[in-house]
Design a protein around this motif. Sequence first.
Motif, short mmCIF file in Angstrom:
data_model
loop_
_atom_site.label_atom_id
_atom_site.label_comp_id
_atom_site.label_asym_id
_atom_site.label_seq_id
_atom_site.Cartn_x
_atom_site.Cartn_y
_atom_site.Cartn_z
N UNK A 35 100.88 -26.10 88.13
CA UNK A 35 101.08 -27.11 89.18
C UNK A 35 100.31 -28.39 88.90
N UNK A 36 99.41 -28.35 87.94
CA UNK A 36 98.56 -29.53 87.65
C UNK A 36 99.32 -30.54 86.80
N UNK A 37 99.04 -31.82 87.00
CA UNK A 37 99.56 -32.82 86.07
C UNK A 37 98.67 -32.79 84.83
N UNK A 38 99.11 -33.43 83.76
CA UNK A 38 98.29 -33.50 82.54
C UNK A 38 96.90 -34.07 82.82
N UNK A 39 96.84 -35.29 83.44
CA UNK A 39 95.51 -35.87 83.73
C UNK A 39 94.67 -34.97 84.65
N UNK A 40 95.32 -34.35 85.63
CA UNK A 40 94.57 -33.47 86.53
C UNK A 40 94.11 -32.19 85.82
N UNK A 41 94.87 -31.76 84.82
CA UNK A 41 94.48 -30.56 84.07
C UNK A 41 93.11 -30.77 83.42
N UNK A 42 92.90 -31.98 82.87
CA UNK A 42 91.61 -32.30 82.23
C UNK A 42 90.49 -32.19 83.27
N UNK A 43 90.73 -32.76 84.46
CA UNK A 43 89.72 -32.68 85.54
C UNK A 43 89.50 -31.24 85.97
N UNK A 44 90.61 -30.48 86.04
CA UNK A 44 90.52 -29.09 86.51
C UNK A 44 89.66 -28.24 85.57
N UNK A 45 89.87 -28.43 84.27
CA UNK A 45 89.08 -27.66 83.31
C UNK A 45 87.60 -28.03 83.42
N UNK A 46 87.34 -29.34 83.66
CA UNK A 46 85.94 -29.76 83.85
C UNK A 46 85.36 -29.13 85.11
N UNK A 88 88.52 -22.04 89.44
CA UNK A 88 88.92 -21.69 88.07
C UNK A 88 90.41 -22.00 87.95
N UNK A 89 90.88 -22.18 86.73
CA UNK A 89 92.29 -22.46 86.51
C UNK A 89 93.01 -21.13 86.21
N UNK A 90 94.07 -20.86 86.96
CA UNK A 90 94.77 -19.57 86.86
C UNK A 90 96.06 -19.73 86.05
N UNK A 91 96.17 -18.95 84.97
CA UNK A 91 97.34 -18.99 84.10
C UNK A 91 98.58 -18.46 84.84
N UNK A 92 99.77 -18.97 84.51
CA UNK A 92 101.01 -18.51 85.18
C UNK A 92 101.32 -17.01 84.99
N UNK A 93 102.38 -16.58 85.62
CA UNK A 93 102.80 -15.16 85.64
C UNK A 93 102.83 -14.55 84.23
N UNK A 123 98.25 -16.11 73.69
CA UNK A 123 98.02 -16.70 75.02
C UNK A 123 96.57 -17.12 75.20
N UNK A 124 95.64 -16.23 74.88
CA UNK A 124 94.22 -16.61 75.04
C UNK A 124 93.84 -17.70 74.03
N UNK A 125 94.44 -17.67 72.82
CA UNK A 125 94.18 -18.74 71.85
C UNK A 125 94.63 -20.08 72.42
N UNK A 126 95.81 -20.09 73.03
CA UNK A 126 96.33 -21.34 73.61
C UNK A 126 95.48 -21.78 74.80
N UNK A 127 95.02 -20.82 75.58
CA UNK A 127 94.13 -21.16 76.69
C UNK A 127 92.84 -21.77 76.12
N UNK A 128 92.32 -21.15 75.06
CA UNK A 128 91.11 -21.65 74.42
C UNK A 128 91.30 -23.06 73.86
N UNK A 129 92.46 -23.28 73.24
CA UNK A 129 92.76 -24.61 72.67
C UNK A 129 92.83 -25.67 73.77
N UNK A 130 93.15 -25.23 74.99
CA UNK A 130 93.23 -26.14 76.12
C UNK A 130 91.94 -26.18 76.95
N UNK A 131 90.84 -25.76 76.34
CA UNK A 131 89.54 -25.96 76.98
C UNK A 131 89.00 -24.78 77.76
N UNK A 132 89.74 -23.67 77.81
CA UNK A 132 89.21 -22.49 78.50
C UNK A 132 88.19 -21.81 77.57
N UNK A 133 86.92 -22.06 77.81
CA UNK A 133 85.86 -21.45 76.97
C UNK A 133 85.58 -20.03 77.43
N UNK A 134 85.90 -19.77 78.71
CA UNK A 134 85.64 -18.45 79.29
C UNK A 134 86.92 -17.98 79.97
#
Length: 294
Positions: A35-46, A88-93, A123-134
Amino acid sequence: MNRKSCFAAVMILAGVMGFVQTATAQAKLSVHWEELTGPDFVKAIQQAQGTCILPIGILEKHGPHMPIGSDLLNARYVALHAADQQYAVVFPEYYFGQIAEARQEPGTVSYSRELQLALMQATTDEMGRNGCRKILIVNGHGGNNHLLPYFAQTQLEKPHDYVVYVFDQRVPPSGGPAKKTTNDQHAGESETSKMLIVRPDLVHMDRAKNESGDDQHRLNLPEGVYTGIWWYARFPDHYAGDGSVANKELGEYQVKWWVDAVSKALAAIKADDESLRLQREFFERSAHPLDTPQ
Ligand SMILES: [Zn+2]
């Protein structure tokens, strides 16, 4: 205060409240990845301090009375509410776990073991690449009980810059309203009660007795011997327990406990800097074990 100054004070207060409301609305980011926009995704991960949740369920029959997607419906409800409390940011279904033991039932989607592991890693690699450290995997499905620790353990196989955590409890260890059944596993008293809170519109209480979830005891093997057919031997209808005794009081207690437990896990994971640091040290040493101090 005269009437005029009273009116002015009320107007100022209303203005301040309006400003606070607008600011809160602007600052409030969705916990849903999609549901996040690209710019909001950056803020959400922070805002999440790099903490993300991967709720995992499965597509499998749930007795004669519950929906095929029950496990993910429950796990996502819990993950989304926990993330509201502890951002926290929740991954889709995500439905792609282990369910070989229900292939005989309609609606089961059972991927190969290779695909289960490859897809979860990607999936976790892609989450990691998008800033999910945990990354916290919140499990809603009993058939994943062995898969997920194995997946988390084998993260030590090769270096990457994120940590996988698993939360795999769905029922409180003690407390709450007294239960009526002792055999309370798949689509039984607890799981049905939770679904009465999460999606009551999808539970058909009048059908819960259409099949038996009793243990058929069809194998006679000593304790300590494991074989894959054990579940089918005991519960051939993929129903283990009695959903007809489910009730909202039990469901409310268990769902609240689950949400609180995941929320506490998120707080602890955000505060945990050691896992990532130790992982880095471990990968560094693993590259040249002969240099590891002996
Ligand atoms: Zn289930």
